[in-house]
Write a protein that holds these residues in place. Structure first.
Motif, mmCIF file in Angstrom:
data_model
loop_
_atom_site.group_PDB
_atom_site.id
_atom_site.type_symbol
_atom_site.label_atom_id
_atom_site.label_comp_id
_atom_site.label_asym_id
_atom_site.label_seq_id
_atom_site.Cartn_x
_atom_site.Cartn_y
_atom_site.Cartn_z
ATOM 1 N N MET A 1 -14.966 21.968 -19.713
ATOM 2 C CA MET A 1 -13.574 21.053 -20.156
ATOM 3 C C MET A 1 -12.893 20.131 -18.688
ATOM 4 S SD MET A 1 -12.850 20.567 -23.228
ATOM 5 C CE MET A 1 -10.886 20.425 -23.463
ATOM 6 N N PRO A 2 -13.157 18.695 -18.959
ATOM 7 C CA PRO A 2 -12.613 18.576 -17.712
ATOM 8 C C PRO A 2 -10.814 18.530 -17.141
ATOM 9 C CG PRO A 2 -12.843 16.805 -19.108
ATOM 10 C CD PRO A 2 -13.095 17.869 -19.830
ATOM 11 N N LEU A 3 -10.679 17.972 -16.013
ATOM 12 C CA LEU A 3 -9.223 18.306 -16.173
ATOM 13 C C LEU A 3 -8.445 17.352 -16.915
ATOM 14 C CD1 LEU A 3 -9.717 17.634 -12.391
ATOM 15 C CD2 LEU A 3 -8.225 19.471 -13.415
ATOM 16 N N ARG A 4 -6.965 17.946 -17.540
ATOM 17 C CA ARG A 4 -5.706 17.059 -18.614
ATOM 18 C C ARG A 4 -4.799 16.799 -18.050
ATOM 19 N NH1 ARG A 4 -2.898 21.208 -20.833
ATOM 20 N NH2 ARG A 4 -3.804 23.211 -21.069
ATOM 21 N N ALA A 5 -4.031 16.569 -18.251
ATOM 22 C CA ALA A 5 -2.819 15.959 -17.529
ATOM 23 C C ALA A 5 -1.839 17.207 -18.425
ATOM 24 C CB ALA A 5 -1.946 14.443 -18.334
ATOM 25 N N HIS A 6 -1.246 17.153 -17.107
ATOM 26 C CA HIS A 6 -0.043 18.414 -18.086
ATOM 27 C C HIS A 6 1.165 18.068 -17.544
ATOM 28 C CE1 HIS A 6 0.895 22.387 -18.464
ATOM 29 N NE2 HIS A 6 1.419 22.677 -17.191
ATOM 30 N N HIS A 7 1.865 17.522 -16.585
ATOM 31 C CA HIS A 7 3.471 17.316 -16.324
ATOM 32 C C HIS A 7 3.217 15.837 -15.525
ATOM 33 C CE1 HIS A 7 4.267 21.996 -15.937
ATOM 34 N NE2 HIS A 7 4.781 21.513 -17.550
ATOM 35 N N VAL A 8 4.069 14.937 -15.720
ATOM 36 C CA VAL A 8 4.628 14.317 -15.069
ATOM 37 C C VAL A 8 5.888 14.747 -13.818
ATOM 38 C CG1 VAL A 8 6.087 12.213 -14.259
ATOM 39 C CG2 VAL A 8 4.529 12.137 -16.189
ATOM 40 N N VAL A 9 6.037 14.905 -12.826
ATOM 41 C CA VAL A 9 6.112 15.325 -11.509
ATOM 42 C C VAL A 9 7.428 14.808 -10.857
ATOM 43 C CG1 VAL A 9 6.643 17.328 -10.664
ATOM 44 C CG2 VAL A 9 4.622 17.427 -11.666
ATOM 45 N N ILE A 10 8.685 14.595 -11.513
ATOM 46 C CA ILE A 10 9.283 14.020 -10.719
ATOM 47 C C ILE A 10 10.177 14.537 -9.835
ATOM 48 C CG2 ILE A 10 11.675 12.387 -10.876
ATOM 49 C CD1 ILE A 10 10.524 11.752 -13.993
ATOM 50 N N ASP A 11 10.386 14.304 -8.191
ATOM 51 C CA ASP A 11 11.256 14.843 -6.901
ATOM 52 C C ASP A 11 12.615 14.593 -7.279
ATOM 53 O OD1 ASP A 11 8.399 15.232 -5.807
ATOM 54 O OD2 ASP A 11 8.934 13.872 -4.413
ATOM 55 N N ALA A 12 13.470 15.192 -7.444
ATOM 56 C CA ALA A 12 14.499 15.506 -7.799
ATOM 57 C C ALA A 12 15.308 16.273 -6.538
ATOM 58 C CB ALA A 12 15.077 16.075 -9.625
ATOM 59 N N PRO B 1 0.579 -1.209 0.052
ATOM 60 C CA PRO B 1 0.037 0.448 -0.042
ATOM 61 C C PRO B 1 0.532 1.108 0.005
ATOM 62 C CG PRO B 1 0.210 -0.796 2.517
ATOM 63 C CD PRO B 1 0.740 -2.060 1.646
ATOM 64 N N HIS B 2 0.125 2.580 -0.640
ATOM 65 C CA HIS B 2 0.989 3.647 -0.201
ATOM 66 C C HIS B 2 1.547 4.629 0.866
ATOM 67 C CE1 HIS B 2 1.049 7.800 -0.383
ATOM 68 N NE2 HIS B 2 1.376 8.516 -1.221
ATOM 69 N N THR B 3 2.543 4.176 1.125
ATOM 70 C CA THR B 3 2.664 5.407 2.664
ATOM 71 C C THR B 3 3.031 6.295 2.776
ATOM 72 O OG1 THR B 3 4.645 3.693 3.132
ATOM 73 C CG2 THR B 3 2.947 3.003 3.677
ATOM 74 N N THR B 4 4.308 6.245 2.117
ATOM 75 C CA THR B 4 4.523 7.332 1.339
ATOM 76 C C THR B 4 4.782 8.105 0.394
ATOM 77 O OG1 THR B 4 6.793 6.774 0.883
ATOM 78 C CG2 THR B 4 6.873 6.830 2.836
ATOM 79 N N LYS B 5 5.043 10.015 0.638
ATOM 80 C CA LYS B 5 5.081 10.880 -0.504
ATOM 81 C C LYS B 5 5.176 9.804 -1.606
ATOM 82 C CE LYS B 5 5.494 15.149 -2.046
ATOM 83 N NZ LYS B 5 6.327 15.346 -3.460
ATOM 84 N N ASN B 6 4.831 10.008 -2.847
ATOM 85 C CA ASN B 6 5.354 9.771 -4.167
ATOM 86 C C ASN B 6 5.968 10.167 -4.233
ATOM 87 O OD1 ASN B 6 3.213 7.310 -4.737
ATOM 88 N ND2 ASN B 6 2.068 7.991 -6.094
ATOM 89 N N ARG B 7 7.401 9.477 -5.071
ATOM 90 C CA ARG B 7 8.365 10.432 -5.508
ATOM 91 C C ARG B 7 8.114 10.885 -7.270
ATOM 92 N NH1 ARG B 7 13.336 11.042 -3.555
ATOM 93 N NH2 ARG B 7 14.744 11.868 -5.204
ATOM 94 N N VAL B 8 7.481 10.488 -8.052
ATOM 95 C CA VAL B 8 6.026 11.016 -9.531
ATOM 96 C C VAL B 8 5.095 11.442 -9.457
ATOM 97 C CG1 VAL B 8 6.197 10.042 -11.544
ATOM 98 C CG2 VAL B 8 8.997 9.754 -10.035
ATOM 99 N N HIS B 9 4.564 12.300 -9.308
ATOM 100 C CA HIS B 9 3.525 12.172 -9.808
ATOM 101 C C HIS B 9 3.011 13.446 -10.960
ATOM 102 C CE1 HIS B 9 4.541 16.113 -7.261
ATOM 103 N NE2 HIS B 9 3.576 16.933 -7.757
ATOM 104 N N LEU B 10 1.782 13.275 -11.066
ATOM 105 C CA LEU B 10 0.316 13.967 -11.821
ATOM 106 C C LEU B 10 0.237 15.439 -11.529
ATOM 107 C CD1 LEU B 10 -1.832 11.333 -13.881
ATOM 108 C CD2 LEU B 10 0.217 12.585 -15.043
#
Lengths: 123, 123
Positions: free
Chosen positions: B1-12, A58-67
């Motif tokens: 208009m519904p929400l649309r995917a804009h970015h994949v965000v990667i924590d770096a 299960p999800h437990t920590t903040k995802n490192r990749v999100h939309l």
């Protein structure tokens, strides 16, 4: 040709359930549904979609990749209310509340943001 | 208009470094670069891109959300060799080795897969 982005893959505990949530959020149909892989996307010819695969844990920590999602100008509050009614919830990932984005999570806890409408990627 | 995917965000941890890696992988230019936000995408008018934002912590466990990449038929081995030369590495997330995809990680450990070429999302 270089590699191209094909799917965002989300590990899911309830594949059909989570796919149904995101299908509603983005108004993307379910393009294929198997026991271990459900795919949604704008259309069968679209280059990019979301794929749900079984999660080990299960999800437990903040995802490192999100939309990040966005809307047309003026639609944001209505759209946020709509996704909350679909099963999303507000989550605290340390934001101050002064940001231009709203942090939500899907029914399995995967964080996503609704960002200020932009006319393009660098708007 | 519904929400649309804009970015994949990667924590770096290294925003310019990780953005440069993915820019090379996907042949996407860097569209904007600020201290706390670097964006890459196919073009400024494209609806979708990748955004790099500061990570609170280093990558320690398999990401729950990842990207699947694909290639044209015949290009996969060359492309995998290319991304390995850019700083990707093979990682073991429990795959058997019989899968049709190859599991790699970017220089900060974010898993991604190179999947079998498909003509469309349900190919």
């Amino acid at each position: 040709m270089p590699l191209r982005a094909h799917h965002v893959v989300i590990d899911a505990e309830d594949l059909p359930g989570l796919a149904a949530f995101w299908s509603e959020v983005l108004d993307w149909p379910i393009l294929s549904e198997r026991e271990r892989e459900v795919v949604i996307g704008p259309s069968v010819d679209a280059p990019f979609g979301i794929c749900f695969m079984p999660a080990g844990e299960p999800h437990t920590t903040k995802n490192r990749v999100h939309l990040d999602l966005t809307t047309e100008v003026g639609d944001r509050d209505v759209e946020i209310a709509r996704v909350l009614s679909l099963g999303a919830r507000h989550v605290d990932v340390g934001q101050t509340g002064d940001e231009s984005w709203v942090v939500l999570a899907d029914p399995e806890g995967n964080e996503f943001c609704v960002v200020r409408p932009k006319v393009n990627l660098i708007g």
